[in-house]
Design a protein around this motif. Structure first.
Motif, PDB file in Angstrom:
ATOM      1  N   ILE A 157      -0.023 -18.365  26.214  1.00  0.00           N
ATOM      2  CA  ILE A 157      -0.139 -16.914  26.061  1.00  0.00           C
ATOM      3  C   ILE A 157      -1.582 -16.510  26.374  1.00  0.00           C
ATOM      4  CG2 ILE A 157       1.646 -16.800  24.275  1.00  0.00           C
ATOM      5  CD1 ILE A 157      -0.680 -16.415  22.224  1.00  0.00           C
ATOM      6  N   PHE A 158      -1.768 -15.215  26.654  1.00  0.00           N
ATOM      7  CA  PHE A 158      -3.132 -14.709  26.816  1.00  0.00           C
ATOM      8  C   PHE A 158      -3.565 -14.093  25.501  1.00  0.00           C
ATOM      9  CE2 PHE A 158      -6.409 -11.600  27.838  1.00  0.00           C
ATOM     10  CZ  PHE A 158      -7.290 -12.406  28.550  1.00  0.00           C
ATOM     11  N   ASP A 159      -4.638 -14.645  24.936  1.00  0.00           N
ATOM     12  CA  ASP A 159      -5.181 -14.147  23.675  1.00  0.00           C
ATOM     13  C   ASP A 159      -6.126 -12.995  23.983  1.00  0.00           C
ATOM     14  OD1 ASP A 159      -6.831 -13.798  21.324  1.00  0.00           O
ATOM     15  OD2 ASP A 159      -6.067 -15.711  20.604  1.00  0.00           O
ATOM     16  N   SER A 160      -5.727 -11.778  23.623  1.00  0.00           N
ATOM     17  CA  SER A 160      -6.526 -10.592  23.945  1.00  0.00           C
ATOM     18  C   SER A 160      -7.821 -10.519  23.148  1.00  0.00           C
ATOM     19  CB  SER A 160      -5.700  -9.323  23.696  1.00  0.00           C
ATOM     20  OG  SER A 160      -4.596  -9.270  24.578  1.00  0.00           O
ATOM     21  N   TYR A 183      -6.523 -17.756  28.042  1.00  0.00           N
ATOM     22  CA  TYR A 183      -5.200 -18.329  27.827  1.00  0.00           C
ATOM     23  C   TYR A 183      -5.287 -19.451  26.794  1.00  0.00           C
ATOM     24  CZ  TYR A 183      -3.267 -15.760  31.783  1.00  0.00           C
ATOM     25  OH  TYR A 183      -2.826 -14.766  32.609  1.00  0.00           O
ATOM     26  N   CYS A 193       2.423 -10.423  27.045  1.00  0.00           N
ATOM     27  CA  CYS A 193       0.975 -10.434  26.870  1.00  0.00           C
ATOM     28  C   CYS A 193       0.310  -9.369  27.736  1.00  0.00           C
ATOM     29  CB  CYS A 193       0.407 -11.803  27.240  1.00  0.00           C
ATOM     30  SG  CYS A 193       0.904 -13.151  26.155  1.00  0.00           S
ATOM     31  N   GLU A 194      -0.971  -9.258  27.586  1.00  0.00           N
ATOM     32  CA  GLU A 194      -1.769  -8.282  28.331  1.00  0.00           C
ATOM     33  C   GLU A 194      -1.617  -8.442  29.841  1.00  0.00           C
ATOM     34  OE1 GLU A 194      -6.563  -7.575  28.931  1.00  0.00           O
ATOM     35  OE2 GLU A 194      -5.837  -8.224  26.963  1.00  0.00           O
ATOM     36  N   HIS A 202       3.404 -13.201  30.780  1.00  0.00           N
ATOM     37  CA  HIS A 202       3.679 -14.237  29.785  1.00  0.00           C
ATOM     38  C   HIS A 202       4.223 -13.615  28.495  1.00  0.00           C
ATOM     39  CE1 HIS A 202       0.880 -16.610  32.326  1.00  0.00           C
ATOM     40  NE2 HIS A 202       1.618 -17.620  31.912  1.00  0.00           N
ATOM     41  N   ASN A 262       4.594 -12.916  24.688  1.00  0.00           N
ATOM     42  CA  ASN A 262       3.673 -13.107  23.568  1.00  0.00           C
ATOM     43  C   ASN A 262       4.428 -13.788  22.424  1.00  0.00           C
ATOM     44  OD1 ASN A 262       5.209 -11.052  22.360  1.00  0.00           O
ATOM     45  ND2 ASN A 262       3.732  -9.456  22.909  1.00  0.00           N
ATOM     46  N   GLU A 263       3.812 -13.811  21.246  1.00  0.00           N
ATOM     47  CA  GLU A 263       4.441 -14.512  20.118  1.00  0.00           C
ATOM     48  C   GLU A 263       5.808 -13.922  19.785  1.00  0.00           C
ATOM     49  OE1 GLU A 263       3.448 -16.013  15.539  1.00  0.00           O
ATOM     50  OE2 GLU A 263       1.945 -14.896  16.690  1.00  0.00           O
TER      51      GLU A 263
END
Length: 231
Positions: free
Chosen positions: A17-20, A25, A201-202, A206, A208-209
């Motif tokens: 995932i992409f963590d904003s 990633y 995700c952003e 992808h 997200n959770e």
């Protein structure tokens, strides 16, 4: 008896995932594969890798060929990277012909070969459809630092990204039908939501959770039905 499953695919099945917040990633601890293995008597070995195409997937499968017969099922999840382009090249040369990483006809051919290899190993292949993308967010993502106008000129319109991605999703469905293998429909579970974009995700591609929670629910229902049918 516990089921044994191995997974071959790209970053979606890997749980990337992409963590904003961190702006990078990362691997999601509660990815759909991990949630399934924690909720059911299923042993999962995840061979998925970031950026994997069906061609790389074939190489990966050959590397683990001797292990496949140990698994009841082999889950395959490909297409998201196969349909991708060299956006930097398009940004510089929008009027030139550009091919995706794997043209759709070759994608279907190679996916079919991959499925046949799994069958020959003694494991049973299962395909996953692709989560839908958010075209606007994905366009903004791929055009960062590039000539967005040139990329848009190549595409014609931003929503073309969604349609192009969906071509590969439909190809996955065709391959599953032609090869007579089970298909778990992830796509519909997303599209049934009024605003499925909140499950991405952003980067717009992808899950997200919450997206992974949705995927694990769909696969969980499939496992319950399988256990009921074989009880």
């Amino acid at each position: 008896m516990d089921l044994s499953v191995c997974v071959f695919g790209d970053s979606v099945s890997k749980g990337v995932i992409f963590d904003s917040v961190l702006k990078k990633y990362t691997l999601l601890r509660d990815s759909f594969a991990n949630r399934i293995s924690g909720s059911f008597p299923v042993m999962i070995r995840n061979y998925s890798i970031f950026g994997c195409t069906v061609t790389k997937g074939m190489d990966l499968l050959r590397r683990h060929w001797n292990e496949l017969s140990n698994f009841d099922y082999t889950v395959l999840e490909f297409g998201g990277n196969d349909c991708d382009f060299d956006w930097a090249d398009i940004s510089e040369n929008p009027e030139r012909e550009h091919l995706p990483k794997t043209p759709v006809g070759i994608f279907e051919q190679k996916y079919t070969e991959l499925i046949e290899q799994v069958k020959r190993s003694g494991s049973r292949p299962v395909l996953l459809t692709l989560p839908p993308i958010d075209a606007k967010r994905y366009f903004a993502w791929i055009s960062k630092g590039l000539n967005a106008g040139a990329i848009l000129k190549f595409l014609g319109d931003i929503e073309h990204i969604y349609r192009w991605h969906e071509r590969y999703n439909l190809a996955v469905c065709r391959v599953a039908k032609e090869c007579s293998v089970p298909l778990i429909d992830i796509s519909s579970a997303f599209l049934e939501k009024h605003n499925y974009q909140t499950l991405l995700c952003e980067d717009g591609i992808h899950p997200n959770e919450n997206g992974h929670r949705l995927i694990s629910g769909v696969i969980g229902d499939t496992i319950r039905n399988l256990r009921t049918a074989t009880a």
